[in-house]
Design a protein around this motif. Sequence first.
Motif, PDB file in Angstrom:
ATOM      1  N   ILE A 104       0.844  -1.196   0.000  1.00 55.54           N
ATOM      2  CA  ILE A 104       0.000   0.000   0.000  1.00 55.54           C
ATOM      3  C   ILE A 104       0.873   1.237   0.000  1.00 55.54           C
ATOM      4  CG2 ILE A 104      -1.720   1.320   1.302  1.00 55.54           C
ATOM      5  CD1 ILE A 104      -2.768  -1.318   2.416  1.00 55.54           C
ATOM      6  N   GLU A 105       0.673   2.103  -0.977  1.00 55.11           N
ATOM      7  CA  GLU A 105       1.434   3.335  -1.065  1.00 55.11           C
ATOM      8  C   GLU A 105       1.044   4.291   0.053  1.00 55.11           C
ATOM      9  OE1 GLU A 105       3.861   3.911  -3.112  1.00 55.11           O
ATOM     10  OE2 GLU A 105       3.646   2.074  -4.299  1.00 55.11           O
ATOM     11  N   ARG A 106       1.991   5.146   0.434  1.00 53.13           N
ATOM     12  CA  ARG A 106       1.770   6.061   1.561  1.00 53.13           C
ATOM     13  C   ARG A 106       0.547   6.963   1.341  1.00 53.13           C
ATOM     14  NH1 ARG A 106       6.312  10.089   4.305  1.00 53.13           N
ATOM     15  NH2 ARG A 106       4.939  10.995   5.893  1.00 53.13           N
ATOM     16  N   ASP A 108      -2.145   6.327  -0.440  1.00 47.73           N
ATOM     17  CA  ASP A 108      -3.368   5.604  -0.805  1.00 47.73           C
ATOM     18  C   ASP A 108      -4.276   5.486   0.415  1.00 47.73           C
ATOM     19  OD1 ASP A 108      -5.335   3.977  -1.810  1.00 47.73           O
ATOM     20  OD2 ASP A 108      -3.961   2.544  -2.741  1.00 47.73           O
ATOM     21  N   SER A 109      -5.019   6.537   0.690  1.00 49.98           N
ATOM     22  CA  SER A 109      -5.851   6.575   1.895  1.00 49.98           C
ATOM     23  C   SER A 109      -6.982   5.556   1.838  1.00 49.98           C
ATOM     24  CB  SER A 109      -6.418   7.975   2.112  1.00 49.98           C
ATOM     25  OG  SER A 109      -7.176   8.390   1.000  1.00 49.98           O
ATOM     26  N   ASP A 110      -7.509   5.282   0.641  1.00 50.20           N
ATOM     27  CA  ASP A 110      -8.595   4.304   0.528  1.00 50.20           C
ATOM     28  C   ASP A 110      -8.114   2.915   0.931  1.00 50.20           C
ATOM     29  OD1 ASP A 110     -10.375   6.217  -0.339  1.00 50.20           O
ATOM     30  OD2 ASP A 110     -10.107   5.773  -2.467  1.00 50.20           O
ATOM     31  N   ALA A 111      -6.949   2.540   0.446  1.00 51.83           N
ATOM     32  CA  ALA A 111      -6.409   1.224   0.793  1.00 51.83           C
ATOM     33  C   ALA A 111      -6.082   1.146   2.279  1.00 51.83           C
ATOM     34  CB  ALA A 111      -5.166   0.924  -0.039  1.00 51.83           C
ATOM     35  N   ARG A 112      -5.573   2.242   2.822  1.00 57.38           N
ATOM     36  CA  ARG A 112      -5.269   2.259   4.259  1.00 57.38           C
ATOM     37  C   ARG A 112      -6.541   2.120   5.090  1.00 57.38           C
ATOM     38  NH1 ARG A 112      -0.390   6.050   6.157  1.00 57.38           N
ATOM     39  NH2 ARG A 112       1.160   5.510   4.603  1.00 57.38           N
TER      40      ARG A 112
END
Length: 221
Positions: A104-106, A108-112
């Motif tokens: 998860i990219e830093r 990427d709030s949706d994935a977080r």
Amino acid sequence: MNVSQAVAARRSVRGFLDRPVDAALIQRLAVNAARAPSGGNLQPWHIDIVTGDSLAALKAIMAQKQAAGVMEAAQYDIYPRELVTPYKDRRFQVGMALYAALGIERGDSDARNHEFRRNFQFFEAPAALFCTVDRRMGPPQWSDLGMYLQSFMLLAVEAGLATCAQECWAIYPETVGAFLDTPPERMIFCGMAIGYEDTAAPANGLRAERAPAGEWLTMRG
């Protein structure tokens, strides 16, 4: 397995197999963990074990609440309001390590957010534990809760089980309290996911680092 091996093996597991855990085994672990020390032998912990249909019902409740954006207020500060170095650095580093393991990219709030919501499904674990405590208890008794929970988790390792202690449940005190029918004089401290580790789950490849002993250990004499 000896104690040293159990301590070394224990970690927060965030992916579980679709394999039920015998409720009698979890009950035995919970009872045996009560040998944990507590000041004045107060034994301030109260433990609820949730499995089967009850756990499925709780997971459904949480899925609905999160889909509706329902939020509640924690009844204690999970972290200090002013988290300073080195503590905030350690928290940041383990968070980054987890997201890296998950790909998860830093930004990427949706994935977080999706990953955070998995907490409230116990990471698909088939069993769960909640720890509540009398509101009149103070910091010494809360430290006793930690000793109970660590004892439980080490016994779980010995039994071939994996766990993940979850203070995140403290942000849904009303929901958890209503579900468990917790009396008003008690409050939730944390939950815990319990099951058999899915070794293929990316998150389970994470082994959180520990600070060098020189940062926190002083030897005298």
